[in-house]
Design a protein around this motif. Structure first.
Motif, mmCIF file in Angstrom:
data_model
loop_
_atom_site.group_PDB
_atom_site.id
_atom_site.type_symbol
_atom_site.label_atom_id
_atom_site.label_comp_id
_atom_site.label_asym_id
_atom_site.label_seq_id
_atom_site.Cartn_x
_atom_site.Cartn_y
_atom_site.Cartn_z
ATOM 1 N N GLY A 29 -2.012 8.309 17.717
ATOM 2 C CA GLY A 29 -1.600 7.998 16.303
ATOM 3 C C GLY A 29 -0.179 8.348 15.578
ATOM 4 N N LEU A 30 0.233 9.599 16.274
ATOM 5 C CA LEU A 30 1.543 10.036 16.013
ATOM 6 C C LEU A 30 2.435 9.260 16.815
ATOM 7 C CD1 LEU A 30 1.074 14.065 16.020
ATOM 8 C CD2 LEU A 30 1.345 12.549 14.115
ATOM 9 N N THR B 100 -1.136 19.062 10.559
ATOM 10 C CA THR B 100 -1.539 18.295 9.365
ATOM 11 C C THR B 100 -0.247 18.210 8.485
ATOM 12 O OG1 THR B 100 -3.549 19.188 9.407
ATOM 13 C CG2 THR B 100 -3.116 17.945 7.585
ATOM 14 N N GLN C 110 -2.518 24.141 8.247
ATOM 15 C CA GLN C 110 -2.334 23.488 9.842
ATOM 16 C C GLN C 110 -1.047 22.814 10.016
ATOM 17 O OE1 GLN C 110 -6.047 21.982 11.173
ATOM 18 N NE2 GLN C 110 -7.313 22.740 9.633
ATOM 19 N N ARG D 83 -5.186 11.607 18.241
ATOM 20 C CA ARG D 83 -4.154 12.143 17.265
ATOM 21 C C ARG D 83 -2.708 12.003 17.782
ATOM 22 N NH1 ARG D 83 -3.253 18.563 16.490
ATOM 23 N NH2 ARG D 83 -2.659 18.264 18.636
ATOM 24 N N ILE E 45 -3.098 3.810 10.198
ATOM 25 C CA ILE E 45 -3.389 4.668 11.233
ATOM 26 C C ILE E 45 -3.529 6.300 10.841
ATOM 27 C CG2 ILE E 45 -1.861 5.947 13.069
ATOM 28 C CD1 ILE E 45 -2.442 3.035 13.623
ATOM 29 N N ASP E 46 -2.853 6.577 9.721
ATOM 30 C CA ASP E 46 -3.012 7.811 9.092
ATOM 31 C C ASP E 46 -4.676 7.958 8.620
ATOM 32 O OD1 ASP E 46 -2.489 9.252 5.869
ATOM 33 O OD2 ASP E 46 -2.100 10.661 7.994
ATOM 34 N N TYR F 41 2.207 15.680 9.721
ATOM 35 C CA TYR F 41 1.580 14.549 9.731
ATOM 36 C C TYR F 41 1.950 14.002 8.431
ATOM 37 C CZ TYR F 41 -1.524 10.793 11.225
ATOM 38 O OH TYR F 41 -1.804 9.657 11.680
ATOM 39 N N SER G 263 8.372 7.926 5.515
ATOM 40 C CA SER G 263 8.519 6.438 5.740
ATOM 41 C C SER G 263 8.278 6.058 4.407
ATOM 42 C CB SER G 263 6.956 5.980 6.421
ATOM 43 O OG SER G 263 5.863 6.442 6.091
ATOM 44 N N ILE H 238 8.129 4.316 12.307
ATOM 45 C CA ILE H 238 9.298 4.835 11.415
ATOM 46 C C ILE H 238 10.743 4.525 12.135
ATOM 47 C CG2 ILE H 238 10.421 7.021 10.749
ATOM 48 C CD1 ILE H 238 7.752 8.314 10.231
ATOM 49 N N TYR I 141 -8.374 17.080 13.244
ATOM 50 C CA TYR I 141 -7.660 18.208 13.190
ATOM 51 C C TYR I 141 -8.473 19.650 13.293
ATOM 52 C CZ TYR I 141 -4.054 15.034 12.259
ATOM 53 O OH TYR I 141 -2.986 14.109 12.156
ATOM 54 N N LEU J 182 11.772 5.796 3.174
ATOM 55 C CA LEU J 182 12.631 4.574 3.695
ATOM 56 C C LEU J 182 12.341 3.303 3.042
ATOM 57 C CD1 LEU J 182 12.587 5.578 7.487
ATOM 58 C CD2 LEU J 182 14.407 5.800 5.998
ATOM 59 N N ARG K 81 5.606 12.837 7.887
ATOM 60 C CA ARG K 81 6.188 11.673 8.422
ATOM 61 C C ARG K 81 5.745 10.406 7.544
ATOM 62 N NH1 ARG K 81 4.936 14.039 13.329
ATOM 63 N NH2 ARG K 81 6.149 13.385 14.999
ATOM 64 N N ARG K 82 4.582 10.478 6.838
ATOM 65 C CA ARG K 82 4.080 9.484 5.776
ATOM 66 C C ARG K 82 5.146 9.660 4.576
ATOM 67 N NH1 ARG K 82 -2.030 10.363 4.425
ATOM 68 N NH2 ARG K 82 -0.795 11.952 2.985
ATOM 69 N N VAL L 78 1.462 2.388 8.995
ATOM 70 C CA VAL L 78 1.588 3.785 8.943
ATOM 71 C C VAL L 78 0.253 4.652 8.172
ATOM 72 C CG1 VAL L 78 2.968 5.876 8.238
ATOM 73 C CG2 VAL L 78 4.033 4.057 9.540
ATOM 74 N N ARG L 79 0.176 4.052 6.985
ATOM 75 C CA ARG L 79 -0.953 4.606 6.367
ATOM 76 C C ARG L 79 -2.347 4.211 6.971
ATOM 77 N NH1 ARG L 79 0.170 5.600 0.381
ATOM 78 N NH2 ARG L 79 -2.104 5.682 0.416
ATOM 79 N N VAL M 216 -6.764 8.198 11.800
ATOM 80 C CA VAL M 216 -6.840 9.418 12.368
ATOM 81 C C VAL M 216 -7.476 10.555 11.698
ATOM 82 C CG1 VAL M 216 -5.354 11.184 13.609
ATOM 83 C CG2 VAL M 216 -4.816 8.667 14.072
ATOM 84 N N ARG M 217 -7.424 10.539 10.512
ATOM 85 C CA ARG M 217 -7.954 11.387 9.664
ATOM 86 C C ARG M 217 -9.586 11.373 9.612
ATOM 87 N NH1 ARG M 217 -4.668 14.582 6.102
ATOM 88 N NH2 ARG M 217 -2.526 13.908 6.346
ATOM 89 N N ILE N 273 3.004 6.059 14.879
ATOM 90 C CA ILE N 273 3.574 6.154 13.523
ATOM 91 C C ILE N 273 5.147 6.685 13.711
ATOM 92 C CG2 ILE N 273 4.000 8.113 11.656
ATOM 93 C CD1 ILE N 273 0.925 8.180 11.365
ATOM 94 N N ASP N 274 5.615 7.252 14.909
ATOM 95 C CA ASP N 274 6.854 7.532 15.146
ATOM 96 C C ASP N 274 7.481 5.987 15.507
ATOM 97 O OD1 ASP N 274 6.693 10.672 16.838
ATOM 98 O OD2 ASP N 274 6.888 9.990 14.758
#
Lengths: 78, 165
Positions: free
Chosen positions: A6-7, B21, B18, A3, A67-68, B24, B31, A14, A77, B34, B27-28, A64-65, A71-72, A10-11
């Motif tokens: 992944g964050l 979550t 959570q 996780r 990676i999201d 997370y 983006s 962005i 989580y 953007l 951020r999506r 980004v999607r 991780v999911r 993503i950072d």
């Protein structure tokens, strides 16, 4: 991928999108200034470069999607 | 009273939101915003391109420049062309050569003047210099040459006939 990893990815994506956006914003204002002053030579190259920047931003968004989703799917989580 | 499961404490079982979550997803969404902004700016560039394809080149009515007959070599006269809001400068560079340019500097529209000792047009605001031969930028921040006013001689009179950008 964890996780945290992944964050971080993503950072980074962005941040890269934001930098490309700043460049694209400058390009738009310079193109508009050139058009309003009667010079049309740089308009077509500027439009092509702006399109390339948009494609790069879209590619980073797809990253980004992905990676999201990755991780999911690992259900990190819980 | 509900008991917590063996693996999770009660608060985790009962509290569905959570924070990790939630961050997370933000951020999506950011983006996505953007990228949509980038799309908007690309559309803006395309709009400018289409406008430039359909732009009509302006034509200006000829206008006699008053006071042009008596200018000595190295001297200037100021006039307005094509409208009163467009200041211009006419310079006699030699006995039989006259040139005219828009007086608005292409950097930030300060009024340029003819520096006789240097033989060039100078902008006092940010030290932008232009060639008197063709209006090209010699030095400084101006991004483009000075627009040139096309001239025509009609006997002793000088007529401004158009603007070359």
């Amino acid at each position: 991928m964890t996780r945290r990893g992944g964050l971080t990815a993503i950072d980074g994506a962005i941040a890269l999108i934001a930098i490309l956006l700043v460049i694209q914003m400058w390009l738009l204002t310079a193109t508009l200034e050139s058009y309003l002053s009667g010079h049309s030579e740089p308009i077509l190259p500027a439009a092509i470069i702006s399109g390339a920047i948009f494609i790069a931003c879209a590619g980073l968004f797809v990253f980004v999607r992905r990676i999201d989703a990755d991780v999911r799917s690992k259900d990190l989580y819980r | 009273m509900k008991r917590a499961s063996k693996e999770q404490p009660l608060w985790r079982d009962e509290f569905s939101v959570q924070s990790a979550t939630e961050k997370y997803v933000a951020r999506r969404q950011f983006s996505k915003f953007l990228v949509l902004t980038s799309l908007g700016m690309f559309i803006g560039n395309i709009w400018i391109l289409v406008r430039s394809w359909f732009a009509v080149k302006p034509s200006f009515a000829p206008q006699r420049i008053t006071g042009s007959a008596d200018i000595a070599v190295g001297e200037v006269t100021l006039f307005s062309y094509p409208t009163a809001e467009d200041p211009c400068i006419l310079i006699r560079t030699s006995a039989d050569t006259l040139v005219a340019y828009s007086q608005k500097c292409t950097h930030l529209s300060c009024a340029v003047y003819f520096a006789k000792e240097h033989g060039r047009l100078e902008c006092p605001c940010h030290e932008g210099y232009f060639s008197v031969k063709d209006g090209s930028v010699l030095q400084g921040p101006p991004p483009r040459p000075l627009p040139r006013i096309t001239l025509k001689r009609d006997g002793d009179a000088i007529i401004a006939t158009g603007v070359e950008i």
